[in-house]
Design a protein around this motif. Structure first.
Motif, PDB file in Angstrom:
ATOM      1  N   UNK A   1       0.827  -1.213   0.000  1.00  0.00           N
ATOM      2  CA  UNK A   1       0.000   0.000   0.000  1.00  0.00           C
ATOM      3  C   UNK A   1       0.857   1.257   0.000  1.00  0.00           C
ATOM      4  N   UNK A   2       1.925   1.253   0.801  1.00  0.00           N
ATOM      5  CA  UNK A   2       2.792   2.429   0.867  1.00  0.00           C
ATOM      6  C   UNK A   2       3.529   2.646  -0.452  1.00  0.00           C
ATOM      7  N   UNK A   3       4.071   1.569  -1.014  1.00  0.00           N
ATOM      8  CA  UNK A   3       4.792   1.698  -2.283  1.00  0.00           C
ATOM      9  C   UNK A   3       3.853   2.173  -3.386  1.00  0.00           C
ATOM     10  N   UNK A   4       2.639   1.604  -3.403  1.00  0.00           N
ATOM     11  CA  UNK A   4       1.665   2.006  -4.413  1.00  0.00           C
ATOM     12  C   UNK A   4       1.302   3.478  -4.268  1.00  0.00           C
ATOM     13  N   UNK A   5       1.023   3.907  -3.030  1.00  0.00           N
ATOM     14  CA  UNK A   5       0.668   5.306  -2.794  1.00  0.00           C
ATOM     15  C   UNK A   5       1.786   6.261  -3.155  1.00  0.00           C
TER      16      UNK A   5
ATOM     17  N   UNK B   1       5.747   2.637   8.637  1.00  0.00           N
ATOM     18  CA  UNK B   1       7.199   2.421   8.641  1.00  0.00           C
ATOM     19  C   UNK B   1       7.746   2.512   7.217  1.00  0.00           C
ATOM     20  N   UNK B   2       7.006   1.952   6.266  1.00  0.00           N
ATOM     21  CA  UNK B   2       7.443   1.990   4.864  1.00  0.00           C
ATOM     22  C   UNK B   2       7.516   3.420   4.343  1.00  0.00           C
ATOM     23  N   UNK B   3       6.550   4.262   4.731  1.00  0.00           N
ATOM     24  CA  UNK B   3       6.596   5.667   4.309  1.00  0.00           C
ATOM     25  C   UNK B   3       7.824   6.378   4.862  1.00  0.00           C
TER      26      UNK B   3
END
Length: 392
Positions: free
Chosen positions: A17-21, A297-299
């Motif tokens: 979700x973070x990578x996609x966003x 965390x990914x963001x």
């Protein structure tokens, strides 16, 4: 599925979700900041600040509420910045408008009546304004395919293929094609750009009334109507009743913090929220909040790439970046147009709002989004059916 496997899938859902966003809209964010006067370093700082603000809210709120409330930067808001280039070229004035937007979101959380007032703006007008903001951007893939066919045509083809086969990855893949094309054109000099190393840069805010009216208020409206309201709806669809006060206050405060370093607005996620709040994340609804923490965390990790992302955008022909954004926003444009024309009695008012907003005009220093809403409101009042009083 074992418990450990389920948690692993939940964590992976947050990362996806973070990578996609990030991948689907970072180019639009950078282009928006540049359109309202940001330097290369200020644009990189703004993206970095948004990643930090998004990451922190995605970690803190889910842990507190034990539900998968997720946040993102305002993509319609970034589109508004692109369309507001005629409003200001002083980035300090833009950050002043960003601060006002964040403050209004906080007020909407603390004062429910105010929040209901904003969300009670007739849906056809709010949707038409959003459609008018998105329309010029969504034309860019067509224009780019003529002006920069070597990059744009392969990009559009990849997007078309994945839009059918793997829709979630269509825009990130198109962005990947664009990055490869940009790297070939610009060469390794992209890595020598001073913005590659991410750094927060304080942007002293300037509170210009005209910019606040033409940028800050429309940014607030599109963020509330175009992001927060759908975000609450997505949560409700999956059985979660997200409490408005902590959600709006937290996102407003986070947005104000990011505004000091160039960020524009933070809001509830809608599209990526479905990845984390749905059953694909975890069969147990009580454990899906782990996905949003993973996304947070990914963001924070992705924020380290904000400088490189800004350097790539700055090295690109502007039409290519706008074209990627146009592909990402096609779905939002379709939804906005459909919603704007849903009511037969409001279609002329909605079209008026759309045309004025899409025109990009600035009158008295105030941008087209404000005038679009104003014209639409006047048309809606003037053309509403007259009530015939019964004879007594």
């Amino acid at each position: 599925m074992t418990q450990g496997t389920a948690i692993f899938h939940t964590v992976v859902a947050g990362v996806i979700a973070a990578i996609t966003g990030f991948a689907s809209s970072f180019a639009l964010v950078i282009a928006g900041f540049t359109a309202v006067g940001a330097t290369d370093s200020q644009a990189a700082s703004g993206l970095f600040a948004l990643c930090i603000a998004t990451g922190v809210t995605c970690i803190v709120l889910p842990i507190m509420l034990r539900m998968p409330v997720s946040f993102a930067w305002s993509t319609p808001g970034a589109a508004l910045l692109v369309s507001a280039a005629a409003t200001t070229q002083q980035f300090g004035a833009a950050t002043g408008a960003f601060l006002v937007c964040g403050a209004l979101i906080v007020v909407a959380g603390l004062w429910p009546a105010f929040g209901r007032l904003i969300t009670s703006i007739p849906k056809p007008l709010a949707s038409a304004m959003l459609a008018g903001i998105l329309f010029p951007i969504c034309l860019a893939p067509v224009t780019a395919s003529v002006q920069q066919p070597a990059i744009a045509v392969p990009m559009v083809i990849v997007w078309l293929l994945l839009a059918r086969l793997a829709p979630r990855w269509a825009v990130p893949a198109a962005m990947g094609v664009a990055v490869v094309g940009i790297a070939i054109i610009a060469g390794p000099s992209v890595l020598d750009a001073p913005t590659v190393t991410p750094a927060l840069q304080f942007v002293p805010p300037v509170f210009d009334p005209a910019v606040i009216v033409s940028l800050g208020l429309p940014l607030f409206v599109v963020t509330m109507a175009g992001q927060n309201v759908p975000g609450f709806a997505v949560m409700s669809t999956f059985g979660y009743e997200a409490p408005p006060r902590p959600v709006l206050v937290s996102s407003g405060v986070a947005g104000m913090g990011s505004a000091l370093f160039g960020g524009h607005a933070i809001n509830l996620a809608a599209i990526t929220a479905a990845i984390m709040a749905g059953p694909e994340s975890n069969p147990d609804p009580a454990k899906r909040w782990v996905a949003t923490v993973s996304a947070g965390v990914s963001y924070l990790v992705l924020g380290v790439a904000a400088g490189l992302a800004a350097a790539i955008v700055q090295a690109s022909p502007p039409i290519i970046i706008t074209a990627v954004a146009g592909l990402a926003l096609l779905g939002a444009l379709v939804a906005a147009v459909t919603s704007a024309l849903e009511r037969a009695d409001a279609r002329i008012a909605a079209i008026g709002t759309f045309l004025v907003t899409a025109s990009g005009i600035a009158v008295a220093g105030i941008g087209s989004a404000f005038w679009g809403l104003l014209v639409g409101g006047v048309l809606l009042l003037w053309l509403r059916p007259r009530r015939v009083r019964a004879d007594t």
